[in-house]
Design a protein around this motif. Structure first.
Motif, short mmCIF file in Angstrom:
data_model
loop_
_atom_site.label_atom_id
_atom_site.label_comp_id
_atom_site.label_asym_id
_atom_site.label_seq_id
_atom_site.Cartn_x
_atom_site.Cartn_y
_atom_site.Cartn_z
N PHE A 1 -52.43 -0.86 1.65
CA PHE A 1 -51.83 -0.55 2.61
C PHE A 1 -53.13 -0.07 3.52
O PHE A 1 -52.90 0.03 4.79
N PHE A 2 -52.96 1.88 2.26
CA PHE A 2 -53.98 2.69 3.63
C PHE A 2 -54.93 1.74 4.16
O PHE A 2 -55.90 1.91 4.82
N THR A 3 -55.75 1.38 2.78
CA THR A 3 -57.55 0.41 3.68
C THR A 3 -57.55 -0.02 4.66
O THR A 3 -58.34 0.08 5.29
N THR A 4 -56.45 -0.70 4.05
CA THR A 4 -56.19 -1.86 5.13
C THR A 4 -56.31 -1.02 6.64
O THR A 4 -57.05 -1.54 7.98
N ARG A 5 -54.74 -0.15 6.64
CA ARG A 5 -55.36 0.53 7.73
C ARG A 5 -56.33 1.30 8.24
O ARG A 5 -56.89 1.25 9.30
N ALA B 1 -58.67 -1.51 9.45
CA ALA B 1 -58.57 -1.83 10.83
C ALA B 1 -58.51 -0.56 12.33
O ALA B 1 -58.61 -0.63 13.33
N GLU B 2 -58.18 0.89 11.93
CA GLU B 2 -58.27 2.06 12.65
C GLU B 2 -59.79 1.83 12.81
O GLU B 2 -60.09 2.03 14.64
#
Length: 105
Positions: free
Chosen positions: A3-7, A10-11
Motif C-alpha cells: 500500500f505504501f509503495t503504491t501510494r 501515485a504521489e
C-alpha cells in the motif's frame, strides 16, 4: 507492491504531472500572448487609418475629396493625385491602403 509503495508512486506521479502542466503553461502562455500581439499589431494601424479617415470625411460619404484630405489627412493630400489614379476626384480607405502598401517597399 504494498500500500505504501503504491501510494508513494501515485504521489510522485501526481507531482510529475503538476510539474509537466506548469512547464507547459509556462511555455504556451507567453507564446499565445506574443501571437496575439502580432495578430493585433496591424489592427491598431488599420483602426487609426479608419478613424482618421472618418474624421476627415466631413460629409460621411465614405470618400475623401482633395479638400477633405487637405483639412484632415495632409499626408494623403500630398499624394492625392497618385492615390486617385483613376481621377475620380475622391479616394477611399481601400485606395489609401493600396497606395501605401505599394509604396512602402
Amino acid at each position: 507492491m504494498n500500500f505504501f509503495t503504491t501510494r508513494f508512486f501515485a504521489e510522485k506521479e501526481m507531482k510529475l504531472k503538476h510539474v509537466c502542466l506548469t512547464l507547459a503553461a509556462t511555455l504556451v502562455v507567453p507564446f499565445v500572448f506574443v501571437a496575439s500581439a502580432v495578430a493585433q499589431g496591424q489592427r491598431p494601424l488599420q483602426q487609426e487609418l479608419e478613424n482618421r479617415f472618418a474624421a476627415a470625411d466631413t460629409n460621411h460619404d465614405g470618400k475623401l475629396t482633395l479638400a477633405e484630405a487637405q483639412a484632415g489627412m495632409p499626408h494623403v493630400a500630398k499624394y492625392f493625385d497618385q492615390i486617385d489614379a483613376t481621377h475620380k476626384g475622391y479616394v477611399t480607405v481601400a485606395d489609401i491602403e493600396q497606395f501605401f502598401a505599394q509604396h512602402r517597399q
